[in-house]
Enzyme design. Structure first.
Site, PDB file in Angstrom:
ATOM      1  N   HIS A 128      12.150   0.085  13.790  1.00 18.65           N
ATOM      2  CA  HIS A 128      12.692  -0.080  12.433  1.00 18.65           C
ATOM      3  C   HIS A 128      14.204   0.194  12.436  1.00 18.65           C
ATOM      4  CE1 HIS A 128       8.431   1.336  11.337  1.00 18.65           C
ATOM      5  NE2 HIS A 128       8.489   0.112  10.884  1.00 18.65           N
ATOM      6  N   ARG A 134       1.530   2.837  14.567  1.00 20.06           N
ATOM      7  CA  ARG A 134       0.147   3.150  14.953  1.00 20.06           C
ATOM      8  C   ARG A 134       0.065   3.839  16.320  1.00 20.06           C
ATOM      9  NH1 ARG A 134      -1.025  -1.872  11.902  1.00 20.06           N
ATOM     10  NH2 ARG A 134      -2.325  -1.254  10.149  1.00 20.06           N
TER      11      ARG A 134
HETATM   12  P1  AMP Z   1       5.901  -2.199   9.772  1.00 20.83           P
HETATM   13  O1  AMP Z   1       6.459  -0.968   9.167  1.00 20.83           O
HETATM   14  O2  AMP Z   1       4.991  -1.952  10.925  1.00 20.83           O
HETATM   15  O3  AMP Z   1       5.331  -3.154   8.745  1.00 20.83           O
HETATM   16  O4  AMP Z   1       7.147  -2.959  10.407  1.00 20.83           O
HETATM   17  C1  AMP Z   1       8.266  -3.280   9.621  1.00 20.83           C
HETATM   18  C2  AMP Z   1       9.133  -4.226  10.405  1.00 20.83           C
HETATM   19  O5  AMP Z   1       9.529  -3.614  11.628  1.00 20.83           O
HETATM   20  C3  AMP Z   1       8.401  -5.518  10.775  1.00 20.83           C
HETATM   21  O6  AMP Z   1       9.293  -6.606  10.630  1.00 20.83           O
HETATM   22  C4  AMP Z   1       8.042  -5.289  12.223  1.00 20.83           C
HETATM   23  O7  AMP Z   1       7.912  -6.473  12.972  1.00 20.83           O
HETATM   24  C5  AMP Z   1       9.235  -4.468  12.700  1.00 20.83           C
HETATM   25  N1  AMP Z   1       8.899  -3.715  13.904  1.00 20.83           N
HETATM   26  C6  AMP Z   1       7.826  -2.898  14.067  1.00 20.83           C
HETATM   27  N2  AMP Z   1       7.809  -2.400  15.333  1.00 20.83           N
HETATM   28  C7  AMP Z   1       8.886  -2.929  15.963  1.00 20.83           C
HETATM   29  C8  AMP Z   1       9.416  -2.818  17.279  1.00 20.83           C
HETATM   30  N3  AMP Z   1       8.833  -2.070  18.211  1.00 20.83           N
HETATM   31  N4  AMP Z   1      10.539  -3.505  17.578  1.00 20.83           N
HETATM   32  C9  AMP Z   1      11.149  -4.278  16.643  1.00 20.83           C
HETATM   33  N5  AMP Z   1      10.705  -4.430  15.389  1.00 20.83           N
HETATM   34  C10 AMP Z   1       9.583  -3.769  15.043  1.00 20.83           C
END
Ligand code: AMP
Length: 299
Positions: free
Chosen positions: A34, A185
């Site tokens: 993030h 996760r």
């Molecule tokens: P989430 O909070 O899991 O819904 O993720 C929010 C945003 O962060 C989404 O656009 C995800 O694809 C991105 N994201 C999550 N994990 C990663 C990562 N390891 N590298 C880059 N972007 C990520």
């Protein structure tokens, strides 16, 4: 950094602003992936706004909506430290007022394969909340991680089809030193599961070796090899697939010149923890690598 909780408030702030805004939608439990999105957003616009919202409509029955981590205080600190100007943290009833019509946003072809087969309705929930966020905030650019490759493709398609006036920016996956893609996760993994979790990345690098170095042209051979690597590390594999990078449809054969590249995608479970990952292989990958690791090469 301002913290805003209501739709009316954020619309009012938005109306007073000139300049450009980059939106980074998240579900919180902020990690380095993030952070990387927030930093990348900074280079795209005058202001960076982060949304933190655990979206109920993208979770299926029996999934981890209730237990999803919600460390709001440390999340706000992390957003502030990463350079965000504003955090939008609405309640579920702000985003889904009780009297709202159950409007749906569906991107049928892209959303029903892979994750869509295993999590029916998941992308309808993602599209609905992202469409709402884009309508409320009206950013110039919205940043999404390539970690969730299918989600990125679904959102690109939604924005194109609905002629939404926003640019979608895809940001490379940030990985731990052993290659595990960062994810909120990952916190669910036991010490032992964490050791095995790197097999997801190992399966993807094996796919890369077979396609790019060994010239394997049969997608099913590569998919079996990926599955084998993960199963050797106690994963229950939902899918290990090589697909066309735009349509996400299966390939008859991997063309030797890899003009469009190939996307390798996988989802698998270690106990109750379900992880996903992907890697672009071939021409597209070498021009625009979708992976960023804390170490030079974690393979
Ligand atoms: P989430 O909070 O899991 O819904 O993720 C929010 C945003 O962060 C989404 O656009 C995800 O694809 C991105 N994201 C999550 N994990 C990663 C990562 N390891 N590298 C880059 N972007 C990520």
């Amino acid at each position: 950094m301002r913290v805003v909780e209501t739709v009316d408030q954020i619309r009012a702030i938005r109306q007073t602003l000139g300049g450009t805004i980059a939106l980074v939608p998240t579900m919180g439990a902020i990690h380095d992936g993030h952070r990387r999105l927030i930093e990348a957003a900074r280079t795209d616009a005058d202001r960076v706004w982060v949304s933190i919202f655990v979206n109920p409509t993208q979770f299926g029955a029996g999934e981890d909506y209730d237990s999803y981590p919600r460390p709001i205080d440390s999340d706000l600190d992390a957003c502030r430290a990463a350079g965000a100007d504003l955090a939008f943290c609405p309640t579920a009833s702000q985003m889904y007022p009780p009297d709202a019509t159950a409007c749906q946003v569906t991107v049928p072809d892209l959303a029903t394969v892979l994750e869509g087969e295993h999590r029916p309705g998941h992308f309808d929930g993602v599209c609905l909340v992202v469409a709402k966020l884009l309508n409320i905030i009206q950013p110039h650019v919205a940043c999404f991680g390539q970690k969730d490759y299918q989600q990125l493709r679904v959102i690109e398609a939604m924005v194109d089809d609905l002629l939404m006036p926003v640019r979608i920016s895809g940001i490379p996956t940030v990985r731990e030193a052993d290659g595990l893609a960062m994810s909120s996760r990952n916190a669910y993994l036991t010490e032992d599961q964490r050791r095995h979790a790197t097999a997801l990345y190992k399966a993807l690098t094996e796919a890369r070796r077979l396609v790019e170095d060994a010239g394997e042209s049969d997608p099913t051979a590569v998919e079996s090899a990926m599955r084998h690597v993960m199963e050797a590390h106690h994963f229950d594999v939902d899918y290990a697939a090589l697909r066309h990078p735009r349509t996400l449809q299966p390939l008859d054969c991997i063309e030797p010149r890899l003009t469009h590249g190939v996307i390798a995608l996988t989802a698998a479970r270690l106990g109750d923890v379900r992880l996903i990952d992907n890697m672009l292989l071939g021409a597209v990958a070498s021009q625009n690598d979708n992976t960023e690791s804390k170490s030079a090469d974690a393979a």
